[in-house]
Design a protein around this motif. Structure first.
Motif, PDB file in Angstrom:
ATOM      1  N   LYS A 117       0.841  -1.205   0.000  1.00  0.00           N
ATOM      2  CA  LYS A 117       0.000   0.000   0.000  1.00  0.00           C
ATOM      3  C   LYS A 117       0.877   1.256   0.000  1.00  0.00           C
ATOM      4  O   LYS A 117       0.611   2.210  -0.738  1.00  0.00           O
ATOM      5  CB  LYS A 117      -0.931  -0.025   1.222  1.00  0.00           C
TER       6      LYS A 117
ATOM      7  N   ALA B 196       2.508   1.481  -3.481  1.00  0.00           N
ATOM      8  CA  ALA B 196       1.538   1.927  -4.494  1.00  0.00           C
ATOM      9  C   ALA B 196       1.322   3.436  -4.404  1.00  0.00           C
ATOM     10  O   ALA B 196       1.236   4.123  -5.429  1.00  0.00           O
ATOM     11  CB  ALA B 196       0.221   1.180  -4.325  1.00  0.00           C
ATOM     12  N   ALA B 197       1.247   3.947  -3.187  1.00  0.00           N
ATOM     13  CA  ALA B 197       1.081   5.392  -3.006  1.00  0.00           C
ATOM     14  C   ALA B 197       2.303   6.138  -3.535  1.00  0.00           C
ATOM     15  O   ALA B 197       2.174   7.171  -4.209  1.00  0.00           O
ATOM     16  CB  ALA B 197       0.854   5.713  -1.527  1.00  0.00           C
TER      17      ALA B 197
ATOM     18  N   VAL C 242       4.406   5.130  -5.873  1.00  0.00           N
ATOM     19  CA  VAL C 242       4.416   5.033  -7.339  1.00  0.00           C
ATOM     20  C   VAL C 242       3.459   6.056  -7.937  1.00  0.00           C
ATOM     21  O   VAL C 242       3.821   6.804  -8.856  1.00  0.00           O
ATOM     22  CB  VAL C 242       4.042   3.603  -7.804  1.00  0.00           C
ATOM     23  N   GLN C 243       2.244   6.121  -7.416  1.00  0.00           N
ATOM     24  CA  GLN C 243       1.243   7.047  -7.948  1.00  0.00           C
ATOM     25  C   GLN C 243       1.690   8.504  -7.786  1.00  0.00           C
ATOM     26  O   GLN C 243       1.598   9.301  -8.718  1.00  0.00           O
ATOM     27  CB  GLN C 243      -0.111   6.834  -7.259  1.00  0.00           C
ATOM     28  N   LEU C 244       2.199   8.835  -6.610  1.00  0.00           N
ATOM     29  CA  LEU C 244       2.654  10.204  -6.365  1.00  0.00           C
ATOM     30  C   LEU C 244       3.856  10.565  -7.246  1.00  0.00           C
ATOM     31  O   LEU C 244       3.974  11.689  -7.726  1.00  0.00           O
ATOM     32  CB  LEU C 244       3.001  10.395  -4.889  1.00  0.00           C
ATOM     33  N   THR C 245       4.750   9.589  -7.449  1.00  0.00           N
ATOM     34  CA  THR C 245       5.910   9.830  -8.303  1.00  0.00           C
ATOM     35  C   THR C 245       5.468  10.112  -9.726  1.00  0.00           C
ATOM     36  O   THR C 245       5.992  11.024 -10.388  1.00  0.00           O
ATOM     37  CB  THR C 245       6.873   8.627  -8.251  1.00  0.00           C
ATOM     38  N   LYS C 246       4.504   9.357 -10.216  1.00  0.00           N
ATOM     39  CA  LYS C 246       3.991   9.586 -11.572  1.00  0.00           C
ATOM     40  C   LYS C 246       3.360  10.973 -11.695  1.00  0.00           C
ATOM     41  O   LYS C 246       3.471  11.622 -12.722  1.00  0.00           O
ATOM     42  CB  LYS C 246       2.959   8.517 -11.933  1.00  0.00           C
ATOM     43  N   GLU C 247       2.707  11.427 -10.632  1.00  0.00           N
ATOM     44  CA  GLU C 247       2.020  12.718 -10.669  1.00  0.00           C
ATOM     45  C   GLU C 247       2.949  13.903 -10.452  1.00  0.00           C
ATOM     46  O   GLU C 247       2.784  14.949 -11.078  1.00  0.00           O
ATOM     47  CB  GLU C 247       0.914  12.746  -9.602  1.00  0.00           C
TER      48      GLU C 247
ATOM     49  N   ALA D 146      -1.153   9.615   1.509  1.00  0.00           N
ATOM     50  CA  ALA D 146      -1.836   8.939   0.400  1.00  0.00           C
ATOM     51  C   ALA D 146      -2.108   7.470   0.713  1.00  0.00           C
ATOM     52  O   ALA D 146      -3.106   6.910   0.263  1.00  0.00           O
ATOM     53  CB  ALA D 146      -1.001   9.061  -0.872  1.00  0.00           C
TER      54      ALA D 146
ATOM     55  N   THR E 226       4.079   0.005 -16.150  1.00  0.00           N
ATOM     56  CA  THR E 226       3.113   0.247 -15.074  1.00  0.00           C
ATOM     57  C   THR E 226       3.751   1.016 -13.915  1.00  0.00           C
ATOM     58  O   THR E 226       3.143   1.935 -13.361  1.00  0.00           O
ATOM     59  CB  THR E 226       2.532  -1.088 -14.557  1.00  0.00           C
TER      60      THR E 226
END
Length: 197
Positions: free
Chosen positions: A15, A18-19, A21-26, A40, A102
């Motif tokens: 978890k 995943a947070a 990864v998502q924040l890094t992409k954003e 997050a 991904t």
């Protein structure tokens, strides 16, 4: 059998990852803080530090765990399907490129950095982390045994295959994701295996 506490630990780590990864992409890895990640992930800062020393430690620990889990799940699914060993092998290689896409180029780059750094102090660390490679080797062996691949120098062939995969992933990282790794990877897989069948 994994006990409930271990399952909970793994779920919490995933978890948090995943947070991140998502924040890094954003926002980019350097623009996010541990506070951003825990917010997050809906966990406390203390929970983060229970499992990880830093953001980079998070990436280096969990990236390969997640890759192994993804690939092991795919190996299990493929075992029950009636397709040739060569097709299974090609599917597995393609899945590595899909995993990188991904995760995103920045997380993949940072995982490479962490892995290369770890290898300076613990040579062979990369191969120990990639536990799913035994599945790849088994499918390569099966494809050779079935006569789907004409070359029989299995160890050299596997090294070439792994080098192609890592090389494309590194090129994708160096190019800052400027090409579609899955599309390019599919073509490279075809080009790699075409002269061998």
């Amino acid at each position: 059998m994994v006990n409930k506490r271990t399952q909970q630990k793994i779920a919490t780590q995933q978890k948090i990852f995943a947070a991140a990864v998502q924040l890094t992409k954003e926002h980019g890895f350097t623009h996010i803080s541990i506070k951003d990640i825990v917010t997050a992930a809906h966990v406390s800062t203390g929970t983060f530090y229970l499992y990880f020393k830093s953001k980079q430690d998070l990436i280096s620990q969990v990236y390969y765990d997640h890759l192994n889990q993804t690939m092991q799940a795919l190996l299990t699914r493929l075992a029950s399907q009636s397709m040739s060993p060569l097709t299974k092998l090609q599917t597995l290689v393609a899945a590595e490129f899909e995993f990188a896409a991904t995760m995103g180029v920045e997380i993949t780059t940072r995982a490479f950095i962490a892995n290369l750094d770890a290898n300076l102090t613990a040579p062979g660390n990369h191969f120990q982390q990639r536990t799913f490679t035994t599945g790849l080797q088994a499918e390569l062996h099966a494809a050779i045994a079935a006569g789907e691949i004409t070359r029989t120098d299995e160890a050299t062939l596997f090294l070439e295959l792994e080098t192609m995969v890592r090389g494309l992933m590194l090129s994708w990282c160096f190019a800052n994701g400027s090409f579609a790794i899955q599309t390019t990877g599919k073509q490279m897989i075809h080009d790699f295996f075409a002269p061998l069948v």
